[in-house]
Design a protein around this motif. Structure first.
Motif, short mmCIF file in Angstrom:
data_model
loop_
_atom_site.label_atom_id
_atom_site.label_comp_id
_atom_site.label_asym_id
_atom_site.label_seq_id
_atom_site.Cartn_x
_atom_site.Cartn_y
_atom_site.Cartn_z
N SER A 12 -25.98 -25.06 -6.49
CA SER A 12 -27.14 -25.02 -5.61
C SER A 12 -27.38 -26.41 -5.02
CB SER A 12 -28.39 -24.57 -6.37
OG SER A 12 -28.24 -23.24 -6.83
N ALA A 13 -27.91 -26.43 -3.79
CA ALA A 13 -28.22 -27.69 -3.13
C ALA A 13 -29.41 -27.50 -2.21
CB ALA A 13 -27.02 -28.21 -2.34
N ASP A 14 -30.25 -28.52 -2.16
CA ASP A 14 -31.32 -28.50 -1.15
C ASP A 14 -30.70 -28.70 0.23
OD1 ASP A 14 -33.40 -28.19 -3.01
OD2 ASP A 14 -33.46 -30.35 -3.40
N VAL A 15 -29.85 -29.71 0.34
CA VAL A 15 -29.16 -30.00 1.60
C VAL A 15 -27.67 -30.21 1.31
CG1 VAL A 15 -28.92 -31.57 3.57
CG2 VAL A 15 -31.19 -31.08 2.62
N ALA A 16 -26.83 -29.41 1.95
CA ALA A 16 -25.38 -29.58 1.85
C ALA A 16 -24.88 -30.13 3.17
CB ALA A 16 -24.70 -28.24 1.55
N VAL A 17 -24.13 -31.21 3.10
CA VAL A 17 -23.59 -31.89 4.29
C VAL A 17 -22.09 -31.69 4.32
CG1 VAL A 17 -23.37 -34.06 5.54
CG2 VAL A 17 -25.43 -33.61 4.18
N ILE A 18 -21.58 -31.13 5.41
CA ILE A 18 -20.14 -30.91 5.55
C ILE A 18 -19.56 -32.06 6.36
CG2 ILE A 18 -18.33 -29.31 6.25
CD1 ILE A 18 -20.40 -27.08 6.23
N GLY A 19 -18.89 -32.97 5.68
CA GLY A 19 -18.29 -34.12 6.34
C GLY A 19 -18.83 -35.42 5.78
N GLY A 20 -17.93 -36.33 5.39
CA GLY A 20 -18.34 -37.60 4.79
C GLY A 20 -18.07 -38.79 5.67
N GLY A 21 -18.17 -38.61 7.00
CA GLY A 21 -18.02 -39.70 7.94
C GLY A 21 -19.36 -40.34 8.27
N PRO A 22 -19.45 -41.08 9.38
CA PRO A 22 -20.69 -41.77 9.71
C PRO A 22 -21.87 -40.85 9.92
CG PRO A 22 -19.09 -41.90 11.52
CD PRO A 22 -18.36 -41.39 10.33
N ALA A 23 -21.67 -39.68 10.53
CA ALA A 23 -22.79 -38.75 10.72
C ALA A 23 -23.20 -38.13 9.40
CB ALA A 23 -22.40 -37.66 11.72
N GLY A 24 -22.23 -37.70 8.60
CA GLY A 24 -22.51 -37.01 7.36
C GLY A 24 -23.22 -37.88 6.34
N LEU A 25 -22.74 -39.11 6.16
CA LEU A 25 -23.36 -39.98 5.16
C LEU A 25 -24.75 -40.43 5.62
CD1 LEU A 25 -20.44 -42.14 3.73
CD2 LEU A 25 -21.23 -39.85 3.11
N ALA A 26 -24.91 -40.66 6.91
CA ALA A 26 -26.25 -41.00 7.41
C ALA A 26 -27.21 -39.84 7.18
CB ALA A 26 -26.17 -41.35 8.90
N ALA A 27 -26.73 -38.61 7.39
CA ALA A 27 -27.56 -37.43 7.17
C ALA A 27 -27.92 -37.28 5.70
CB ALA A 27 -26.84 -36.17 7.67
N ALA A 28 -26.95 -37.49 4.82
CA ALA A 28 -27.20 -37.35 3.38
C ALA A 28 -28.24 -38.35 2.90
CB ALA A 28 -25.89 -37.51 2.61
N LEU A 29 -28.11 -39.59 3.34
CA LEU A 29 -29.07 -40.63 2.93
C LEU A 29 -30.46 -40.33 3.48
CD1 LEU A 29 -26.77 -43.72 3.43
CD2 LEU A 29 -27.75 -42.99 1.24
N ALA A 30 -30.52 -39.89 4.74
CA ALA A 30 -31.82 -39.58 5.33
C ALA A 30 -32.48 -38.39 4.63
CB ALA A 30 -31.65 -39.30 6.82
N ALA A 31 -31.67 -37.39 4.27
CA ALA A 31 -32.23 -36.23 3.55
C ALA A 31 -32.78 -36.65 2.20
CB ALA A 31 -31.14 -35.17 3.38
N LYS A 32 -32.05 -37.52 1.53
CA LYS A 32 -32.52 -38.02 0.24
C LYS A 32 -33.81 -38.80 0.39
CE LYS A 32 -31.53 -38.22 -4.19
NZ LYS A 32 -31.34 -37.00 -5.01
N ASP A 33 -33.86 -39.68 1.40
CA ASP A 33 -35.06 -40.47 1.64
C ASP A 33 -36.25 -39.59 2.03
OD1 ASP A 33 -33.69 -42.78 1.07
OD2 ASP A 33 -33.27 -43.28 3.17
#
Length: 425
Positions: A12-33
């Protein structure tokens, strides 16, 4: 008989990000914040970083970090930030399917088959290169024909020199950068050939990668034949007319062992299409609103999967927007109500986002566009129902370069539920 049942791990995940490039990691950090507790990043390569890991030239981060960073250094900042947060990462893992209810089926050599149930999903798969087949290059099929990105990976990450004498077809930015890189590692670049009457890459790359190294750029030229059996022995080039049709009397043969194709990028959207996400007819990526929400509830998109950007700084900014919005959706908050469509006008190829929800705006919305034709001393006009909302002066606009501008909530409210039309005149 043995048991053929496949064991599937459920996650289970609140937010799943497909892709670990510049867009994906920025999205993951912003979702966490933004408060998302369970954030999952799924990357098909064996390490995070995306395409920037092979981009050893500098020029990244000028807007984001006020520094000129090489690609790996830019991504190192995001990778380090992710490692310091409670963000789960799956590398060497391929998303096989995304369903309309935000279930992801993921294949991993270490974890097996995983079924991810996400409250929100961010698509950040990036883009891919056009190949020889997509531009209908005639001739034989010898070894020695590569896309610019493959040559970049061979040289910068694998330490392999693909050839000794190269011809480059297309003047996209990666091709221009590889013209310089091939020269620096000892190969000869005979020239760059572009079918259009203007170059396809950034002006700074024309200057720094070609002119500074005396590499000729031939505009309104294409390749009409490929020669060689087991290995490429040469290509035939020719000028083209105003309709991009080769002129036979201008053909000439060039001896070479390497052909590098830099003929355009395509947003990577097979997953999006199969899940039922509406794709924009011009960009090839999802149609999005100001929060980077797609037509599929709870599915957001960021970076080059939406449209091919020229600056990674823009990609990271959009990733942050998508990540914050995905976290809000996971908490049950979504943008509904009236929608204002954003449409291209004179000399605009596309503009994004393509829609805004005026009732939910609390800060300015940044818009991005590409023009159809190069022009100098122009203005970006934003109008609604014949009323001028805003105008933004531009010294010069070119198709390869994104133009950005921002509208405040008050400015968008002036549209009064009519379309916003963006033109460059």
């Amino acid at each position: 008989e043995g048991d053929d049942t496949v064991s599937i791990k459920n996650v289970s995940a609140d937010v799943a990000v497909i892709g670990g490039g510049p867009a994906g990691l920025a999205a993951a950090l912003a979702a966490k914040d933004a408060g998302a507790d369970q954030v999952l990043v799924i990357e098909r390569d064996f390490e995070l970083g995306g395409i920037l890991q092979q981009c050893v030239h500098d020029g990244f981060g000028i807007l984001k970090f006020k520094e000129r960073l090489p690609g790996p250094a830019y991504m190192e900042r995001y990778i380090n930030a992710v490692s310091q947060r409670d963000i789960k990462v799956l590398v060497d893992s391929m998303v096989l399917e995304l369903t309309s209810d935000r279930t992801l089926y993921v294949a991993s050599p270490t974890e097996g088959l995983i079924e991810v149930h996400a409250k929100a999903v961010v698509l950040a798969m990036g883009c891919r290169e056009r190949t020889r087949c997509q531009i209908w290059l005639p001739g034989t099929r010898p070894a020695g024909i590569y896309t610019a990105g493959i040559v970049q990976r061979y040289i910068n990450m694998e330490g392999i020199l693909p050839g000794r004498k190269a011809v480059i077809l297309g003047s996209g930015d990666v091709g221009l950068i590889m013209a310089r890189r091939l020269t620096l590692v000892g190969a000869e670049v005979e020239g760059v050939y572009e079918v259009m009457p203007q170059p396809g890459g950034l002006t700074r790359n024309i200057v720094q990668c070609l002119e500074d190294y005396n590499i000729p750029l031939h505009l309104s030229h294409t390749i009409t034949n490929i020669h060689g059996e087991k290995r490429l022995t040469g290509v035939t080039v020719a000028k083209v007319d105003a309709n991009r049709r080769p002129l036979p009397e201008t053909e000439r043969f060039i001896s070479c062992d390497t052909l590098v194709l830099s003929v355009g990028l395509i947003p990577e959207n097979e997953l999006s299409h199969d899940a039922g996400v509406e794709l924009h007819p011009v960009t090839g990526g999802p149609a999005v609103d100001e929060s980077m929400a797609t037509s599929l509830p709870g599915v957001f998109a960021a970076g080059n999967v939406v449209a091919v950007f020229d600056l990674v700084d823009y990609v990271s900014d959009i990733g942050e927007t998508a990540g914050r919005a995905a976290a809000r959706f996971a908490f049950g908050k979504r943008n509904d109500g009236p929608v204002i469509q954003v449409k291209p006008g004179a000399n605009v190829n596309f503009v994004l986002p393509q829609a805004v929800h005026p009732l939910y705006l609390t800060k300015p919305v940044t818009f991005y566009l590409r023009v159809k034709e190069s022009k100098e001393s122009v203005k970006v006009f934003i109008k609604s129902g014949g009323t001028l909302i805003k105008q933004v002066p531009q010294v010069v606009v070119r198709p390869p370069e994104m133009v950005s501008f921002a509208l405040t909530p008050a400015e968008i409210a002036k549209a009064k539920n009519c379309d916003l039309v963006v033109s460059v005149e």
